[in-house]
Design a protein around this motif. Structure first.
Motif, PDB file in Angstrom:
ATOM      1  N   ASN A   1      -5.101   0.806  -8.385  1.00 55.25           N
ATOM      2  CA  ASN A   1      -6.097   0.577  -7.966  1.00 55.25           C
ATOM      3  C   ASN A   1      -6.435   1.937  -6.576  1.00 55.25           C
ATOM      4  O   ASN A   1      -5.373   2.127  -5.311  1.00 55.25           O
ATOM      5  N   MET A   2      -6.904   2.730  -6.347  1.00 48.45           N
ATOM      6  CA  MET A   2      -7.338   3.969  -5.019  1.00 48.45           C
ATOM      7  C   MET A   2      -8.424   3.209  -4.275  1.00 48.45           C
ATOM      8  O   MET A   2      -9.501   2.617  -4.470  1.00 48.45           O
ATOM      9  N   VAL A   3      -7.670   3.865  -3.159  1.00 46.76           N
ATOM     10  CA  VAL A   3      -9.087   3.601  -1.704  1.00 46.76           C
ATOM     11  C   VAL A   3      -8.701   4.784  -0.928  1.00 46.76           C
ATOM     12  O   VAL A   3      -8.121   5.549  -0.921  1.00 46.76           O
ATOM     13  N   LEU A   4     -10.110   5.327  -0.804  1.00 49.08           N
ATOM     14  CA  LEU A   4     -10.523   6.581  -0.261  1.00 49.08           C
ATOM     15  C   LEU A   4     -10.465   6.086   1.411  1.00 49.08           C
ATOM     16  O   LEU A   4     -12.023   5.669   1.428  1.00 49.08           O
ATOM     17  N   ASP A   5     -10.335   7.047   2.094  1.00 47.20           N
ATOM     18  CA  ASP A   5     -11.272   7.021   3.684  1.00 47.20           C
ATOM     19  C   ASP A   5     -11.879   8.078   3.721  1.00 47.20           C
ATOM     20  O   ASP A   5     -11.289   8.851   3.834  1.00 47.20           O
ATOM     21  N   VAL A   6     -13.259   7.091   3.693  1.00 51.93           N
ATOM     22  CA  VAL A   6     -13.951   9.046   3.640  1.00 51.93           C
ATOM     23  C   VAL A   6     -14.113  10.164   5.150  1.00 51.93           C
ATOM     24  O   VAL A   6     -13.883  10.798   5.009  1.00 51.93           O
ATOM     25  N   ASN A   7     -14.487   9.385   5.767  1.00 50.22           N
ATOM     26  CA  ASN A   7     -14.163  10.553   7.084  1.00 50.22           C
ATOM     27  C   ASN A   7     -12.826  11.517   7.519  1.00 50.22           C
ATOM     28  O   ASN A   7     -12.295  12.259   7.821  1.00 50.22           O
ATOM     29  N   SER A   8     -11.133  10.512   6.826  1.00 54.95           N
ATOM     30  CA  SER A   8     -10.467  10.938   7.229  1.00 54.95           C
ATOM     31  C   SER A   8      -9.828  11.834   5.697  1.00 54.95           C
ATOM     32  O   SER A   8      -8.864  12.876   6.285  1.00 54.95           O
TER      33      SER A   8
ATOM     34  N   SER B   1      -8.160  10.292   3.633  1.00 52.37           N
ATOM     35  CA  SER B   1      -7.123   9.612   3.446  1.00 52.37           C
ATOM     36  C   SER B   1      -6.911   9.401   2.047  1.00 52.37           C
ATOM     37  O   SER B   1      -8.136   8.811   2.107  1.00 52.37           O
ATOM     38  N   VAL B   2      -6.512   9.118   1.221  1.00 49.40           N
ATOM     39  CA  VAL B   2      -5.798   8.433  -0.401  1.00 49.40           C
ATOM     40  C   VAL B   2      -4.495   7.098  -0.235  1.00 49.40           C
ATOM     41  O   VAL B   2      -3.776   7.234   0.076  1.00 49.40           O
ATOM     42  N   HIS B   3      -5.281   6.094  -0.898  1.00 50.07           N
ATOM     43  CA  HIS B   3      -4.074   5.465  -0.980  1.00 50.07           C
ATOM     44  C   HIS B   3      -4.531   4.758  -1.999  1.00 50.07           C
ATOM     45  O   HIS B   3      -5.173   4.641  -2.683  1.00 50.07           O
ATOM     46  N   VAL B   4      -2.992   4.135  -2.862  1.00 56.98           N
ATOM     47  CA  VAL B   4      -2.753   3.095  -3.642  1.00 56.98           C
ATOM     48  C   VAL B   4      -2.116   1.948  -3.585  1.00 56.98           C
ATOM     49  O   VAL B   4      -1.911   1.618  -2.296  1.00 56.98           O
ATOM     50  N   PHE B   5      -3.883   0.298  -3.744  1.00 56.23           N
ATOM     51  CA  PHE B   5      -3.248  -0.311  -3.171  1.00 56.23           C
ATOM     52  C   PHE B   5      -2.832  -1.097  -4.524  1.00 56.23           C
ATOM     53  O   PHE B   5      -3.119  -1.401  -5.318  1.00 56.23           O
ATOM     54  N   ASP B   6      -1.288  -2.215  -4.061  1.00 55.40           N
ATOM     55  CA  ASP B   6      -1.465  -3.127  -4.963  1.00 55.40           C
ATOM     56  C   ASP B   6      -2.711  -4.179  -5.245  1.00 55.40           C
ATOM     57  O   ASP B   6      -3.828  -3.998  -4.390  1.00 55.40           O
ATOM     58  N   ASP B   7      -2.183  -5.463  -5.920  1.00 57.99           N
ATOM     59  CA  ASP B   7      -4.053  -6.676  -6.525  1.00 57.99           C
ATOM     60  C   ASP B   7      -3.922  -6.939  -5.322  1.00 57.99           C
ATOM     61  O   ASP B   7      -5.143  -7.459  -4.749  1.00 57.99           O
ATOM     62  N   ILE B   8      -3.038  -7.702  -4.475  1.00 52.94           N
ATOM     63  CA  ILE B   8      -3.419  -8.230  -3.444  1.00 52.94           C
ATOM     64  C   ILE B   8      -4.214  -7.378  -1.814  1.00 52.94           C
ATOM     65  O   ILE B   8      -5.195  -8.097  -1.917  1.00 52.94           O
ATOM     66  N   SER B   9      -3.395  -6.602  -2.118  1.00 51.23           N
ATOM     67  CA  SER B   9      -4.262  -5.820  -0.979  1.00 51.23           C
ATOM     68  C   SER B   9      -5.792  -4.886  -1.314  1.00 51.23           C
ATOM     69  O   SER B   9      -6.403  -5.207  -0.321  1.00 51.23           O
ATOM     70  N   TYR B  10      -5.669  -4.131  -2.303  1.00 47.75           N
ATOM     71  CA  TYR B  10      -7.357  -4.233  -2.860  1.00 47.75           C
ATOM     72  C   TYR B  10      -7.346  -5.628  -2.962  1.00 47.75           C
ATOM     73  O   TYR B  10      -9.361  -5.400  -2.567  1.00 47.75           O
TER      74      TYR B  10
ATOM     75  N   ILE C   1       1.101  -1.235  -0.102  1.00 45.34           N
ATOM     76  CA  ILE C   1       0.368   0.123  -0.316  1.00 45.34           C
ATOM     77  C   ILE C   1       0.826   1.634  -0.321  1.00 45.34           C
ATOM     78  O   ILE C   1       1.648   1.453   1.263  1.00 45.34           O
ATOM     79  N   LYS C   2       0.259   2.016  -1.227  1.00 47.43           N
ATOM     80  CA  LYS C   2       1.309   3.291  -1.124  1.00 47.43           C
ATOM     81  C   LYS C   2       0.335   4.488  -0.464  1.00 47.43           C
ATOM     82  O   LYS C   2      -0.660   4.799  -0.936  1.00 47.43           O
ATOM     83  N   THR C   3       0.493   5.023   0.964  1.00 47.79           N
ATOM     84  CA  THR C   3      -0.241   5.895   1.084  1.00 47.79           C
ATOM     85  C   THR C   3      -0.023   7.698   0.423  1.00 47.79           C
ATOM     86  O   THR C   3       1.157   8.078  -0.236  1.00 47.79           O
ATOM     87  N   ILE C   4      -0.803   8.334  -0.851  1.00 46.24           N
ATOM     88  CA  ILE C   4      -0.953   9.234  -1.348  1.00 46.24           C
ATOM     89  C   ILE C   4      -0.871  10.029  -0.309  1.00 46.24           C
ATOM     90  O   ILE C   4      -0.582  11.264  -0.205  1.00 46.24           O
ATOM     91  N   ASN C   5      -2.282  10.897   0.744  1.00 49.44           N
ATOM     92  CA  ASN C   5      -1.753  11.486   1.515  1.00 49.44           C
ATOM     93  C   ASN C   5      -2.743  10.973   2.768  1.00 49.44           C
ATOM     94  O   ASN C   5      -3.590  10.307   3.151  1.00 49.44           O
ATOM     95  N   LYS C   6      -1.629  11.025   3.537  1.00 46.93           N
ATOM     96  CA  LYS C   6      -2.187  11.311   5.144  1.00 46.93           C
ATOM     97  C   LYS C   6      -2.905  12.022   5.845  1.00 46.93           C
ATOM     98  O   LYS C   6      -3.433  12.345   6.678  1.00 46.93           O
ATOM     99  N   SER C   7      -2.785  13.560   5.153  1.00 50.55           N
ATOM    100  CA  SER C   7      -3.827  14.753   6.042  1.00 50.55           C
ATOM    101  C   SER C   7      -4.933  14.389   5.966  1.00 50.55           C
ATOM    102  O   SER C   7      -5.250  13.745   4.783  1.00 50.55           O
ATOM    103  N   THR C   8      -5.342  14.461   6.919  1.00 50.23           N
ATOM    104  CA  THR C   8      -6.620  14.123   7.357  1.00 50.23           C
ATOM    105  C   THR C   8      -7.455  15.859   7.268  1.00 50.23           C
ATOM    106  O   THR C   8      -7.586  16.988   7.676  1.00 50.23           O
ATOM    107  N   LEU C   9      -8.713  15.620   6.906  1.00 49.03           N
ATOM    108  CA  LEU C   9      -9.806  16.562   6.837  1.00 49.03           C
ATOM    109  C   LEU C   9     -10.351  16.529   8.464  1.00 49.03           C
ATOM    110  O   LEU C   9     -10.938  17.758   8.717  1.00 49.03           O
TER     111      LEU C   9
END
Lengths: 46, 453
Positions: free
Chosen positions: B11-18, B20-29, A4-12
Motif C-alpha cells: 500500500n503506497m502513499v505519496l504526499d505530492v507536494n513534499s 514524501s513516500v510511505h508504505v501503509f499497512d492495510d488498517i492505516s491504508y 506506517i513506514k516512511t520510505i522517503n522523508k526528503s522533501t521536494l
C-alpha cells in the motif's frame, strides 16, 4: 511507527531557495526523445 | 494532495507536494482513504471501519497519520507556485539538437521523421551550419556553463566527418567562452566501426543506441532500405559499444507499439543479451497507423509495467542488475523543483537545428512550418511561439495542475500534446496514463529496494 513506514522523508521543498540554477541536463538529451520524464534526471549540484 | 495506490500487495502513499513516500499497512491504508485531499477525516466513514478493525488499531493509525501531518510529510500544501515568476523570468538556450542528417539507412515504420527526411528533402548538415550552431549556442546561453549538443537525425553516422569537426570546433571554443560541452549521439549503430566507436567513446557524454528488443519485434518495424531486418547487424555493434562505454553513459533505446504490448519481454531480452542501461518507450504514432497505443491497450500495458517492475526488483537483487530508464527515480535528490515545474525546456532552453540551420522548438516539431523560430544565421525572429512554450508549466496546464504526478513528469511532452490535441498546453492523455503508471512502478521499486516487502 507500527502501521506506517516512511520510505522517503526528503522533501521536494528542501532546496527551494537554491532551485533553478539551470545547469542540469535537458531532459530530452538523455534517452527519451519521445516521452518526457523529468524526475529521473540528475541535479548538477548533487 | 496525496496519491494512494496498491501494487503487488504493497500500500503506497505519496504526499505530492513534499515528495514524501510511505508504505501503509492495510488498517492505516483504509483509514487514510477516509480523509479528503486537504487532510480532513470523514468521521462517519472511519466509524464504518470498526466493523473490520479493532478500535485501538484505528486510533493508532490515525495518530500516525496526524504525526506525519505535523511533520509536513503528509497533506502538505504547495509552496512552489508563488516562486514561479522568479524561476521563469528569464531563460537562456543551453541545449541544441543538431539534425546532422535528414536521411537514414533504416525505414522504421513508426518514425516521426518519415524515412529520416522529416517530410522535407534528404540533406546533410554542412560544417558551416554546425559551427555556426555552436556559436549560436554560446551566444545565447548567458551565464550557463554546461551546454549540451545532441547529434541526431535521421542517422547521424551518415555524416560523421561533420560530427567530428563540430566536436573539435566546440572544444576549441570551450576555454575562451567559459563553457563546457556535453555531447550525445543517437544512432541506429548500423555504421558503427572501430574508428567511429573510438571517437564516440572519447568525446560523447552519452550515446543512445536504437534497438527495439527481440529480433522478430525489431525486424517487423525497423527495416533496412532493402526491406530486410536490422537486428542481426545492429546487435553486435551496439553491444560492443555498450561494453566499451566504461564510466560513460549509454542507453539502448527501443520503441514498443500495439504489436508488442508484451514489451517487458523486449526489455528483459535486451538485459539477457548483455545491456544494462535500457529504455523501451511507447510509440507516438498517428491514429489508424496500426501501431498507435489505443485506450483499450492501457490495462494490458499497465499490467506489463507492473510485472516488469516485479521482475526488475528480483533481477536487481539477484545479481542481474540493470537499469530501466523509466523506472529511475531519485527520491532523495533528483532535479530541483524549479525544473520539475517546467519540464524538458523545449522551445525555450532546448531547440532543434535542421541541416539548413532552421530553428524549431524541438526535434519533433521540425518540418512543421508554424513552429519555425528562426535561423542560426539570422537569429530568433519571432518570439510569439517561444513565448507560448515559456508559458508552459504544471500550473498553466489545467490537467497537470490537478494531477498527482505533476512533479515527476513535469507536464509531459509538448510535441505529443500538439500532435494529439493541436495545443501544447493540453497533454496527450494516453501518454499521461502511461507516465503515471511508470511513476507508480518507480516509486514502488524504491519501496522494495529500501527493504520493504
Amino acid at each position: 511507527m507500527k502501521h506506517i513506514k516512511t520510505i522517503n522523508k526528503s522533501t521536494l521543498n528542501q532546496d527551494i531557495k537554491k532551485a533553478g540554477c539551470g545547469e542540469c541536463q535537458t531532459s530530452c538529451q538523455s534517452a527519451c526523445k519521445t516521452s518526457c520524464t523529468v524526475a529521473n534526471q540528475k541535479c548538477e549540484r548533487k | 494532495m496525496i496519491h494512494t495506490y496498491k501494487m503487488h500487495g504493497t500500500n503506497m502513499v505519496l504526499d505530492v507536494n513534499s515528495g514524501s513516500v510511505h508504505v501503509f499497512d492495510d488498517i492505516s491504508y483504509d483509514v487514510i482513504q477516509c480523509y479528503d485531499q486537504d487532510g480532513n477525516p470523514d468521521e462517519e466513514r472511519i466509524s464504518d471501519l470498526l466493523s473490520i478493525y479493532d478500535e485501538q488499531d484505528i486510533k493508532d493509525a490515525r495518530a500516525e497519520i496526524e504525526n506525519l501531518k505535523n511533520k509536513n510529510l503528509l497533506f502538505t500544501v504547495d509552496p512552489y507556485q508563488k516562486m514561479l515568476p522568479e524561476w521563469t523570468k528569464k531563460t537562456v538556450i543551453k541545449a541544441l539538437c543538431l539534425h546532422i542528417a535528414h536521411d537514414c539507412n533504416l525505414r522504421c515504420s513508426y518514425c516521426f521523421a518519415g524515412t529520416g527526411e522529416y517530410m522535407g528533402h534528404r540533406s546533410l548538415m554542412s560544417l558551416e551550419v554546425g559551427k555556426r550552431a555552436i556559436d549560436f549556442l554560446i551566444e545565447n546561453s548567458g551565464n550557463r556553463r554546461n551546454l549540451e549538443v545532441d547529434f541526431f537525425g535521421g542517422e547521424p553516422l551518415l555524416n560523421f566527418d561533420v560530427v567530428k569537426e563540430i566536436v573539435y570546433y566546440a572544444r576549441s571554443r570551450e576555454k575562451e567562452a567559459n563553457k563546457k560541452f556535453r555531447f550525445t549521439i543517437t544512432t541506429n549503430a548500423l555504421l558503427l566501426d572501430e574508428e567511429k566507436s573510438a571517437f564516440i567513446n572519447e568525446h560523447m557524454h552519452n550515446v543512445v543506441l536504437s534497438l527495439d528488443g527481440r529480433k522478430e519485434i525489431n525486424d517487423a518495424v525497423r527495416k533496412r532500405v532493402d526491406g530486410t531486418g536490422s537486428y542481426d547487424r545492429i546487435l553486435p555493434r551496439a553491444l560492443k559499444m555498450a561494453n566499451e562505454r566504461k564510466n560513460k553513459e549509454y542507453y539502448v533505446r527501443g520503441t514498443f507499439t500495439q504489436k508488442n504490448l508484451d514489451f517487458g519481454k523486449d526489455v528483459l531480452h535486451l538485459a539477457d543479451v548483455g545491456f544494462d542501461q535500457i529504455s523501451i518507450e511507447p510509440v507516438v504514432a498517428e491514429d489508424g497507423s496500426g501501431l498507435e497505443i489505443r485506450e483499450e491497450d492501457l490495462n494490458t500495458i499497465f499490467n506489463e509495467y507492473e510485472e516488469l517492475a516485479k521482475e526488475y526488483v528480483h533481477r536487481r537483487k539477484s545479481g542481474k542488475w540493470f537499469n530501466f530508464f523509466h523506472f529511475m527515480v531519485d527520491l532523495e535528490g533528483g532535479p530541483c523543483i524549479a525544473k520539475r515545474l517546467r519540464g524538458c525546456g523545449s522551445g525555450t532552453e532546448y531547440l532543434a537545428v535542421t541541416p539548413q540551420g532552421d530553428l524549431y522548438p524541438c526535434h519533433q516539431f521540425v518540418g512543421k512550418s508554424e513552429f519555425l523560430l528562426g535561423n542560426i544565421f539570422d537569429g530568433l525572429k519571432d518570439n510569439t511561439v517561444r513565448d507560448k512554450f515559456a508559458e508552459c508549466n504544471v500550473y498553466t496546464k489545467p490537467e497537470c495542475n490537478s494531477c498527482w504526478a505533476k512533479f515527476y513528469c513535469s507536464g509531459g511532452c509538448a510535441a505529443n500534446a500538439y500532435q494529439f490535441n493541436k495545443d501544447i498546453k493540453i497533454p496527450y492523455k494516453i501518454g499521461c496514463e502511461l507516465e503515471k503508471k511508470r511513476v507508480e512502478c518507480a516509486i514502488w521499486i524504491k519501496a522494495q529496494e529500501s527493504g520493504e516487502d
